[in-house]
Scaffold this active site. Sequence first.
Site, PDB file in Angstrom:
ATOM      1  N   ASP A  47      -2.817   8.060  20.424  1.00 30.88           N
ATOM      2  CA  ASP A  47      -3.559   8.295  19.184  1.00 30.88           C
ATOM      3  C   ASP A  47      -4.865   9.001  19.546  1.00 30.88           C
ATOM      4  O   ASP A  47      -5.485   8.675  20.564  1.00 30.88           O
ATOM      5  CB  ASP A  47      -3.850   6.952  18.472  1.00 30.88           C
ATOM      6  CG  ASP A  47      -4.107   7.114  16.975  1.00 30.88           C
ATOM      7  OD1 ASP A  47      -3.389   6.474  16.177  1.00 30.88           O
ATOM      8  OD2 ASP A  47      -5.022   7.889  16.609  1.00 30.88           O
TER       9      ASP A  47
ATOM     10  N   LEU B 202      -7.459   8.920  17.554  1.00 26.36           N
ATOM     11  CA  LEU B 202      -8.488   8.147  16.818  1.00 26.36           C
ATOM     12  C   LEU B 202      -9.198   8.980  15.756  1.00 26.36           C
ATOM     13  O   LEU B 202     -10.329   8.660  15.359  1.00 26.36           O
ATOM     14  CB  LEU B 202      -9.494   7.527  17.795  1.00 26.36           C
ATOM     15  CG  LEU B 202      -8.892   6.580  18.849  1.00 26.36           C
ATOM     16  CD1 LEU B 202     -10.009   6.047  19.776  1.00 26.36           C
ATOM     17  CD2 LEU B 202      -8.153   5.413  18.210  1.00 26.36           C
ATOM     18  N   SER B 203      -8.546  10.071  15.294  1.00 26.83           N
ATOM     19  CA  SER B 203      -9.238  10.922  14.293  1.00 26.83           C
ATOM     20  C   SER B 203      -9.257  10.248  12.925  1.00 26.83           C
ATOM     21  O   SER B 203     -10.084  10.553  12.080  1.00 26.83           O
ATOM     22  CB  SER B 203      -8.514  12.280  14.176  1.00 26.83           C
ATOM     23  OG  SER B 203      -7.186  12.070  13.727  1.00 26.83           O
ATOM     24  N   ASN B 204      -8.330   9.297  12.690  1.00 24.17           N
ATOM     25  CA  ASN B 204      -8.311   8.681  11.361  1.00 24.17           C
ATOM     26  C   ASN B 204      -8.070   7.172  11.461  1.00 24.17           C
ATOM     27  O   ASN B 204      -7.441   6.562  10.610  1.00 24.17           O
ATOM     28  CB  ASN B 204      -7.203   9.339  10.497  1.00 24.17           C
ATOM     29  CG  ASN B 204      -7.327   8.945   9.037  1.00 24.17           C
ATOM     30  OD1 ASN B 204      -8.419   8.646   8.555  1.00 24.17           O
ATOM     31  ND2 ASN B 204      -6.205   8.896   8.343  1.00 24.17           N
TER      32      ASN B 204
ATOM     33  N   SER C 246       8.132  12.920   4.204  1.00 19.75           N
ATOM     34  CA  SER C 246       7.565  12.461   2.928  1.00 19.75           C
ATOM     35  C   SER C 246       8.399  12.935   1.752  1.00 19.75           C
ATOM     36  O   SER C 246       8.993  14.012   1.801  1.00 19.75           O
ATOM     37  CB  SER C 246       6.131  13.007   2.793  1.00 19.75           C
ATOM     38  OG  SER C 246       5.648  12.845   1.484  1.00 19.75           O
TER      39      SER C 246
ATOM     40  N   TYR D  95      -0.232  20.222   3.338  1.00 18.58           N
ATOM     41  CA  TYR D  95       0.246  18.966   3.959  1.00 18.58           C
ATOM     42  C   TYR D  95       1.754  18.825   3.733  1.00 18.58           C
ATOM     43  O   TYR D  95       2.512  18.643   4.686  1.00 18.58           O
ATOM     44  CB  TYR D  95      -0.493  17.766   3.361  1.00 18.58           C
ATOM     45  CG  TYR D  95       0.264  16.474   3.550  1.00 18.58           C
ATOM     46  CD1 TYR D  95       1.010  15.922   2.509  1.00 18.58           C
ATOM     47  CD2 TYR D  95       0.289  15.837   4.784  1.00 18.58           C
ATOM     48  CE1 TYR D  95       1.752  14.768   2.693  1.00 18.58           C
ATOM     49  CE2 TYR D  95       1.025  14.686   4.969  1.00 18.58           C
ATOM     50  CZ  TYR D  95       1.756  14.151   3.919  1.00 18.58           C
ATOM     51  OH  TYR D  95       2.503  13.012   4.110  1.00 18.58           O
TER      52      TYR D  95
ATOM     53  N   LYS E 295       5.333  19.004   6.371  1.00 14.09           N
ATOM     54  CA  LYS E 295       6.452  18.050   6.453  1.00 14.09           C
ATOM     55  C   LYS E 295       7.786  18.796   6.309  1.00 14.09           C
ATOM     56  O   LYS E 295       8.740  18.541   7.028  1.00 14.09           O
ATOM     57  CB  LYS E 295       6.317  16.961   5.389  1.00 14.09           C
ATOM     58  CG  LYS E 295       5.154  16.019   5.617  1.00 14.09           C
ATOM     59  CD  LYS E 295       5.253  15.308   6.965  1.00 14.09           C
ATOM     60  CE  LYS E 295       4.096  14.362   7.199  1.00 14.09           C
ATOM     61  NZ  LYS E 295       4.127  13.771   8.553  1.00 14.09           N
TER      62      LYS E 295
ATOM     63  N   ASN F 180       5.671   6.022  -1.526  1.00 14.12           N
ATOM     64  CA  ASN F 180       4.224   5.736  -1.430  1.00 14.12           C
ATOM     65  C   ASN F 180       3.937   4.450  -0.665  1.00 14.12           C
ATOM     66  O   ASN F 180       3.991   3.371  -1.243  1.00 14.12           O
ATOM     67  CB  ASN F 180       3.624   5.689  -2.842  1.00 14.12           C
ATOM     68  CG  ASN F 180       3.474   7.088  -3.407  1.00 14.12           C
ATOM     69  OD1 ASN F 180       4.466   7.840  -3.538  1.00 14.12           O
ATOM     70  ND2 ASN F 180       2.239   7.476  -3.723  1.00 14.12           N
TER      71      ASN F 180
ATOM     72  N   PRO G 228      -5.223  17.877 -10.155  1.00  7.56           N
ATOM     73  CA  PRO G 228      -4.370  19.039  -9.866  1.00  7.56           C
ATOM     74  C   PRO G 228      -3.409  18.733  -8.718  1.00  7.56           C
ATOM     75  O   PRO G 228      -3.791  18.104  -7.739  1.00  7.56           O
ATOM     76  CB  PRO G 228      -5.371  20.131  -9.445  1.00  7.56           C
ATOM     77  CG  PRO G 228      -6.680  19.709 -10.014  1.00  7.56           C
ATOM     78  CD  PRO G 228      -6.667  18.200 -10.056  1.00  7.56           C
ATOM     79  N   GLY G 229      -2.169  19.167  -8.873  1.00  6.66           N
ATOM     80  CA  GLY G 229      -1.188  18.997  -7.791  1.00  6.66           C
ATOM     81  C   GLY G 229      -0.350  17.741  -7.940  1.00  6.66           C
ATOM     82  O   GLY G 229       0.679  17.599  -7.269  1.00  6.66           O
ATOM     83  N   ASP G 230      -0.769  16.813  -8.813  1.00  3.07           N
ATOM     84  CA  ASP G 230       0.027  15.578  -8.966  1.00  3.07           C
ATOM     85  C   ASP G 230       1.336  15.888  -9.678  1.00  3.07           C
ATOM     86  O   ASP G 230       1.342  16.630 -10.667  1.00  3.07           O
ATOM     87  CB  ASP G 230      -0.744  14.561  -9.809  1.00  3.07           C
ATOM     88  CG  ASP G 230      -1.657  13.709  -8.957  1.00  3.07           C
ATOM     89  OD1 ASP G 230      -2.605  13.131  -9.503  1.00  3.07           O
ATOM     90  OD2 ASP G 230      -1.439  13.635  -7.732  1.00  3.07           O
TER      91      ASP G 230
HETATM   92  C1  WQD Z   1      -0.616   7.866  -6.598  1.00  6.58           C
HETATM   93  C2  WQD Z   1      -0.868   7.930  -8.091  1.00  6.58           C
HETATM   94  C3  WQD Z   1      -2.448   9.627  -8.734  1.00  6.58           C
HETATM   95  C4  WQD Z   1      -5.946   7.853  -6.841  1.00  6.58           C
HETATM   96  C5  WQD Z   1       0.216  11.214  -1.592  1.00  6.58           C
HETATM   97  C6  WQD Z   1       1.009  12.152  -0.721  1.00  6.58           C
HETATM   98  C7  WQD Z   1       2.118  11.403  -0.043  1.00  6.58           C
HETATM   99  C8  WQD Z   1       1.501  10.311   0.756  1.00  6.58           C
HETATM  100  C9  WQD Z   1       0.774   9.355  -0.184  1.00  6.58           C
HETATM  101  C10 WQD Z   1       0.594  10.474   2.939  1.00  6.58           C
HETATM  102  C11 WQD Z   1      -0.959   9.376  -8.574  1.00  6.58           C
HETATM  103  C12 WQD Z   1      -2.966   8.235  -9.050  1.00  6.58           C
HETATM  104  C13 WQD Z   1      -4.645   8.094  -7.265  1.00  6.58           C
HETATM  105  C14 WQD Z   1      -6.952   7.541  -7.801  1.00  6.58           C
HETATM  106  C15 WQD Z   1      -5.316   7.719  -9.534  1.00  6.58           C
HETATM  107  N1  WQD Z   1       0.634  10.879   1.714  1.00  6.58           N
HETATM  108  N2  WQD Z   1      -4.348   8.015  -8.590  1.00  6.58           N
HETATM  109  N3  WQD Z   1      -6.590   7.485  -9.103  1.00  6.58           N
HETATM  110  O1  WQD Z   1      -0.491  11.536  -4.491  1.00  6.58           O
HETATM  111  O2  WQD Z   1       1.547  10.056  -4.955  1.00  6.58           O
HETATM  112  O3  WQD Z   1       1.053  10.742  -2.606  1.00  6.58           O
HETATM  113  O4  WQD Z   1      -0.260  10.114  -0.845  1.00  6.58           O
HETATM  114  O5  WQD Z   1       1.244   9.670   3.519  1.00  6.58           O
HETATM  115  O6  WQD Z   1       2.826  12.268   0.808  1.00  6.58           O
HETATM  116  O7  WQD Z   1       1.589  13.143  -1.542  1.00  6.58           O
HETATM  117  O8  WQD Z   1      -0.426   9.115  -3.736  1.00  6.58           O
HETATM  118  O9  WQD Z   1      -2.005   7.241  -3.974  1.00  6.58           O
HETATM  119  O10 WQD Z   1      -2.914   9.607  -4.072  1.00  6.58           O
HETATM  120  O11 WQD Z   1      -1.582   8.726  -5.975  1.00  6.58           O
HETATM  121  O12 WQD Z   1      -5.018   7.676 -10.731  1.00  6.58           O
HETATM  122  O13 WQD Z   1      -8.153   7.330  -7.474  1.00  6.58           O
HETATM  123  O14 WQD Z   1      -2.135   7.341  -8.360  1.00  6.58           O
HETATM  124  O15 WQD Z   1      -2.729  10.509  -9.795  1.00  6.58           O
HETATM  125  O16 WQD Z   1      -0.368   9.420  -9.864  1.00  6.58           O
HETATM  126  P1  WQD Z   1       0.418  10.433  -4.070  1.00  6.58           P
HETATM  127  P2  WQD Z   1      -1.822   8.647  -4.384  1.00  6.58           P
END
Ligand code: WQD
Length: 337
Positions: free
Chosen positions: A32, A34-36, A125, A150, A154, A180, A295-297
Site C-alpha cells: 500500500d 498509504l495515499s488514501n 465496479s 475513474y 475500471k 456500493n 452531475p454524473g449520478d
Molecule cells: C450514492 C448515492 C448520490 C453523497 C461511487 C462510484 C462507485 C464506488 C462508490 C468506489 C447517490 C447520493 C451521495 C451525498 C447524496 N466508488 N449522495 N449525498 O456515486 O453510487 O458510487 O462510489 O469504490 O464506483 O461510482 O456512491 O455514495 O457517492 O452515492 O445524496 O453527500 O447517494 O447522489 O445517489 P455512487 P455515492
Amino acid sequence: MKNVLVTGGLGFIGSHTCVELLELGFELTVIDNLSNTREEVKNQIEEISGKSVNFINLDLTDYKRLESFFSTNKIDAIVHFAASKAVGESVEKPLLYYENNLVSLLNLLKMCKEYDVNRFVFSSSCTVYGQPDTLPVTEAFPKQEAESPYGNTKQIGEEIIEDFCKSNLSFKAISLRYFNPTGAHESALIGELPLGIPSNLVPFITQTAAGIREQLSVFGGDYNTADGTCIRDYIHVVDLAKAHIAALEYSHKMEESYDFFNIGTGKGHSVLDVIKSFEKVSGLSLNYQIVDRRPGDIEKIYADTTKVSKVLDWKAQYDLDDMMRTAWEWQKKLMQR
Ligand code: WQD
C-alpha cells in the site's frame, strides 16, 4: 495457496479482505502506498485476526521497486485493490487517474508474467454498466460509455486483464464488479476511513450524525423513483470481502481463463431508505436537505446476483440495517481515538 499479495490492503475493502484471508489461514503480504489510508490499519487487522501482516509501503507505479519486491518474494496470487477511486476527483485530474490506476495494473501484470503468478482478482465496479436500460443488471449487459475517468479506468482495466488472459492461458483472472460498498467490521476496529470531505453517502451520513458535518445534502429529489431519490445496491464490506475469498478459491478450478461477476445484494435502496435505516438503528434524527442533482449520478442500479450465487456459491448475508449499524459503531469508535 500460500502467499497472497493484497495491493491496497490497508484500504477500506482491502483491510476487510485481509482479515477474512488471515482468519482462513492464508499467508499474505500487503502493498500500500498509504495515499488514501493510514499505516495504523495494519495494527487493527492484526488485532482482529491475531495474525501478523507483512506490510510494504510501495507505490505500484514504481516499476523498479515492484520488480525488486517480486524478485525476493514468492507470490501465489494477487488481489488487486490499489487504485484512486473518487469519481469527482477523476474528472478534475484524469491524467493522475489513468497513470495511477492503469500503470499500476500494467506493472502488476508484467510481474505476473515474469514471476509466474497465475491467480488474479481485480477490483472492478458496477460503474462499467452506466445507467442500464432495465434492472436488475446482469453480467450479460453491455458496458456503457464510462461516466468518469475513474469508471473508464475500471473498464480499460478489465479489458487489459482479459487480453492478457487470452495471451497466457495458465493465468486465471476474475473481475468483481462491486456495487456500493458500505458498513464496517463488527469489531468497529476497521471501516471506511475517508480522508477529507467524504464523497460517498454513508460516511457523510455518519459524520453528520457525529456533528463533524453540518448537514447532509441529498443530491436530487426529482428522479423517476418511488421517493424521487437515487437507488443503489448497497453491499456490506464484509460480504464483499468474502466474495474475494470465493473468487480466489474459484480461480483454482475455473475452466475459462477470465471471468467477471456482479457483487451486490440484488436489492435497490433509495437515499431516503438509507437515511431512514440509519435513523432507525442509531435512534437519531439526521439533519439533511434535498438539493439539486449531482452531475454524473445515474438514477438507479441494482444487481442480478444469479451468476455469482451459482458459480461462486456466494450470497450477501448483511442487510441495510446491519450496514448502518456497523457504519455508525465504527464512526463512534473513531471519535474515541
Ligand atoms: C450514492 C448515492 C448520490 C453523497 C461511487 C462510484 C462507485 C464506488 C462508490 C468506489 C447517490 C447520493 C451521495 C451525498 C447524496 N466508488 N449522495 N449525498 O456515486 O453510487 O458510487 O462510489 O469504490 O464506483 O461510482 O456512491 O455514495 O457517492 O452515492 O445524496 O453527500 O447517494 O447522489 O445517489 P455512487 P455515492
